[in-house]
Design an enzyme around this catalytic site. Structure first.
Site, PDB file in Angstrom:
ATOM      1  N   SER A 106      27.934  34.099  63.492  1.00  0.00           N
ATOM      2  CA  SER A 106      29.060  33.798  64.385  1.00  0.00           C
ATOM      3  C   SER A 106      30.395  34.300  63.884  1.00  0.00           C
ATOM      4  CB  SER A 106      29.127  32.286  64.623  1.00  0.00           C
ATOM      5  OG  SER A 106      27.991  31.851  65.337  1.00  0.00           O
ATOM      6  N   GLU A 115      42.599  63.143   2.732  1.00  0.00           N
ATOM      7  CA  GLU A 115      41.997  64.407   3.119  1.00  0.00           C
ATOM      8  C   GLU A 115      42.700  65.645   2.580  1.00  0.00           C
ATOM      9  OE1 GLU A 115      39.131  64.869   5.029  1.00  0.00           O
ATOM     10  OE2 GLU A 115      38.864  62.725   4.695  1.00  0.00           O
TER      11      GLU A 115
END
Length: 826
Positions: free
Chosen positions: A483, A90
């Protein structure tokens, strides 16, 4: 001569005027474009959107949440190789220029003139600084105006920030394709490794991406991607940043990328991860969740999670297979390339080792199947075709008219789309090349495993498959606990004067509900009653009529208060049917309630998150709020007292009551409806629960350091069968899980709290045993002053006390009983 002098004087004057006019024009342009330039100083406090990462308790990655997949990496942590690769691609003069590369600008200007009118995009000449200016402060507009502004901002940025800071912003902001922003995320997405492990070829490929992240796709445009990667390698070599040998090696390296999947699949923790995501969203909001860069350490134990998933899935599949084979998922035309057609069929990705397949041929002894091919990173169907055989042994469960099939062809036909997984022999060895027919179960359920002392959720299974349904049945499904709610009723009674030896009658009972309606609760074995019995035996055998009578005596408002304390219900209606678990609650709530029985009655707040840190490593949330006195002492031990943890959590239940109800539930496991858990071989207390019409089958239980709860049922509730019982379906799933989870744990007994008295009583009647009587007796736990009044044989502090006599000790003395274990209840 005078004429020449005048002429040159005129030229000089005109040139000077033109120079001044040009200078003024340039100054004017600078002033014009500088008026509305963005404030570059905001870069100093810039906080880019960073993904939130969720980790298991051991630090393993569990999941990631982000709109932009980014991890922020300080420039000091970026290897020199990676920095050089991006500079080579770059801006090789980055550390020399002042923000603008004039040579590059001239080159771009020449290219623009040459390409004028060709509709080609102008060649860029942006430095890294200019790209930072564009990415952070400007737009992607293609115009001279934007380029001028970009140059102006770049020069200002260069004066305000160091080169390293500018490069750090750039390397963390750029988009590098496949949803990855910044080099840290891109390194994980493309190569599944941190940046410090990247090779020259890998770093060069990432550096090639900023200009064309979509065009340089590693699969769709492999040749172009390799060409551009090699260009970066050449620039690295030309600049002297790598050697000739390194460059040659890097060019020959193939471009191999990793199709990195979500980390949550690793531990079958998708439901857990999604629940954490919801929690963070509720705490901090969407922006913080997806952009805040949070580091979340959860309570998930990956090993326990895998155990829970394995046990739960096996239980669901076993039940479903007992109902029979429902047929193929769909049919395919296999005359052409069956792999392409099969790849388009939606399959579940989180149920490995199950794989989707299509039947290619079918005979008496076997069927040849072809497995669903995978997809490459670009989306194309893989060309690889894997096949296998489903043997007769692999379809025996798929009964035909109630009988085991005598031929594979009775079950499977060419074109059938099915699931299959590896077939194993009876001794656990995999039979190579052979597979077993599978089907996605219709039934579902959920499981939660929790540390009872802290409320840390160690494992969570929210259903058979997260891919199939993201509905978390552990936290979102409200089901009837049946239960398993009875221990709440019994604990309320014991906390208010009852004992395990209290006697109530198991007999028919009618409840007038008003307006002429009469409720007649029945036991599971309808029409059978056992007469007077102790609360211990009533809970052990899960007798409904006894529970209803107990609830009548204690009062539903009081039971509702206890249910609220434990967090089972927010508000419990004052109907006696709710004492049998007719209300609806979640697995998470039930497990939390049982945790309070296991830990001696301390309030527990369930949590999936241990700690949350912000992007800077500061802790912003911690689940453990206990005060640690002495933990901030200076380094080194100087005879100071040991640090102490101060636990200020609310005591919601008397520790002695918690132990008594634990003892009763240990009886359920030893000789009641939960006997499947005896196989674990460790002290375990718990309770089964079968809801009305057997629509839900539950088990919730615990060892001293682990609580597990689960239910099994259809998402659209319907009966699991006339003879379905929790003890036969839910309890074995819990057994299989706890066998694995407690395999390497010692058989630690439940801790007896100070003040408890263990008295030998007759198991059937609850009366004190006579001296020398051992048959049919157990040790029952009593609070001081609540022991049976008749002749006794009591154990106090490890000493037998006959007839309540011991020098200086009363049989009802309020003193601690220190025992290792529960005294051999059964």
């Amino acid at each position: 001569m005078r004429f020449l002098l005048r002429f040159f004087g005129f030229l000089f004057t005109a040139g000077s005027i033109l120079f001044l006019v040009g200078l003024a024009g340039i100054a004017g342009l600078f002033w014009h474009f500088s008026k509305d330039l963005p404030d570059y100083s905001q870069l100093q406090n810039y906080e880019p959107p960073v993904m939130t990462r969720v980790h298991a308790a051991d630090g393993s990655l569990l999941g990631e949440f982000a709109k932009e997949r980014r991890l922020y990496l300080p420039i000091q942590a970026v290897p020199k190789l990676v920095v050089n690769a991006f500079l080579a691609a770059e801006d090789k003069n980055f550390y020399e220029h002042g923000g603008i590369d004039y040579t590059g600008m001239a080159r771009a200007g020449v290219a623009y003139i040459q390409n004028f009118g060709s509709n080609r995009r102008p060649q860029g000449a942006s430095t890294i600084t200019q790209q930072v200016a564009k990415n952070f402060l400007l737009t992607n507009e293609v115009s001279f105006t934007r380029k001028i502004k970009e140059a102006l901002v770049a020069m200002r940025i260069e004066k305000a920030y160091s080169k390293d800071k500018i490069l750090e912003l750039y390397l963390n902001e750029i988009y590098l394709g496949l949803g990855a922003y910044g080099i840290a995320a891109a390194s994980l997405v493309y190569f599944d490794k941190p940046v410090n492990e990247l090779t020259v070829a890998e770093a060069s490929y990432l550096a090639a991406l900023p200009k064309m992240p979509t065009t340089l796709h590693p699969v769709r445009n492999r040749a172009r991607a390799i060409e551009r990667r090699n260009y970066v390698i050449d620039r690295l070599q030309d600049n002297g940043w790598i050697t000739q040998a390194e460059a040659d090696k890097a060019r020959k390296e193939p471009l191999t990328v990793t199709n990195r999947t979500n980390g949550a699949h690793t531990f079958a923790g998708e439901y857990f991860s999604e629940e954490v995501r919801r929690d963070i969203f509720e705490r901090y909001g969407e922006k913080k969740l997806y952009e805040g860069g949070l580091s979340v350490r959860t309570s998930l134990d990956p090993k326990v999670q895998v155990m829970a998933r394995k046990a739960m899935v096996a239980g669901l599949v076993n039940f479903d297979e007992q109902q029979g084979y429902r047929g193929a998922i769909s049919k395919l035309d296999i005359s052409g390339d069956w792999g392409v057609a099969l790849a388009d069929v939606k399959s579940l990705a989180d149920i490995l080792p199950w794989r989707m397949a299509v039947v290619l041929e079918s005979g008496d002894q076997s069927a040849r199947i072809g497995f669903q091919p995978g997809r490459e990173l670009g989306g194309a169907v893989s060309k690889q075709r894997d096949t296998g055989l489903v043997s007769l042994e692999g379809v025996k469960w798929a009964r035909v008219k109630g009988k085991a099939p005598s031929s594979v062809a009775q079950v499977l036909q060419p074109g059938d789309v099915i699931y299959a997984d590896p077939l194993y022999s009876k001794d656990g060895q995999r039979i190579e090349g052979q597979y077993r027919l599978r089907q996605i179960p219709e039934i579902s359920g959920a499981m939660v495993a929790m540390d009872p002392w802290t409320g840390r959720v160690l494992a969570m299974v929210g259903g058979f498959s997260f891919d199939q349904s993201q509905f978390n049945r552990a936290t979102q499904a409200y089901r009837q606990p049946g239960s398993t709610f009875k221990p709440v009723v019994y604990s309320a009674a014991i906390d208010n004067g009852y004992t395990g030896s209290s006697v109530l009658v198991d007999a028919p009972i009618e409840i007038d509900q008003g307006q002429g309606e009469v409720w007649r609760p029945e036991n599971f074995d309808a029409g059978k009653y056992m007469g007077p019995m102790t609360l211990r035996n009533a809970l052990r055998l899960s007798r409904n009529t006894v529970t209803v009578r107990l609830a009548q005596e204690v009062g539903m408002p009081l039971i509702g208060e206890y249910a609220k304390r434990y967090g089972v219900y927010d508000e419990l209606p004052n109907y006696l049917s709710y004492s049998l678990g007719a209300g609806e609650t979640t697995v998470m709530r039930m497990v939390t309630a049982y945790s309070m029985f296991a830990n001696g009655g301390r309030r527990v707040k369930p949590t999936l998150i241990d700690r949350i840190q912000d992007r800077y490593g500061r802790t912003i949330f911690k689940h453990d709020q206990r005060e640690c006195r002495g933990c901030d002492a200076p380094e080194g031990w100087k005879n100071q007292p040991e640090p102490q943890l101060v636990d200020r959590r609310e005591q919601v239940l008397d520790p002695m009551t918690a132990y008594q109800i634990t003892e009763l539930m240990e009886g359920v496991v030893q000789a009641g409806t939960g006997t499947a858990l005896k196989e674990v071989g460790k002290p375990i207390a718990g309770k089964t629960g079968t809801s009305n019409e057997a629509k839900d089958l539950w088990f919730v239980g615990f060892s001293p350091d682990l609580v597990v709860g689960l239910y099994v049922g259809y998402d659209k509730p319907r009966s699991l069968g006339r003879n379905a019982q929790a003890g036969h379906t839910a309890a074995p799933i819990a057994r299989d899980f706890m066998k694995l989870a407690l395999a390497d744990k010692p058989a630690t007994p439940f801790k007896v709290p100070p003040g408890i008295r263990l008295v030998r009583v007759v198991a059937k009647t609850g009366l004190r045993a006579t001296p020398g009587e051992t048959g049919g007796t157990i040790l029952e736990a009593f609070k001081p002053g609540s022991t049976p009044p008749s002749y006794e044989s009591t154990t106090v502090a490890g000493t037998d006390v006959i007839d309540g006599t011991q020098p200086g000790v009363s049989p009802d003395a309020d003193r601690a009983v220190m025992r290792s274990g529960t005294g051999g209840l059964y």
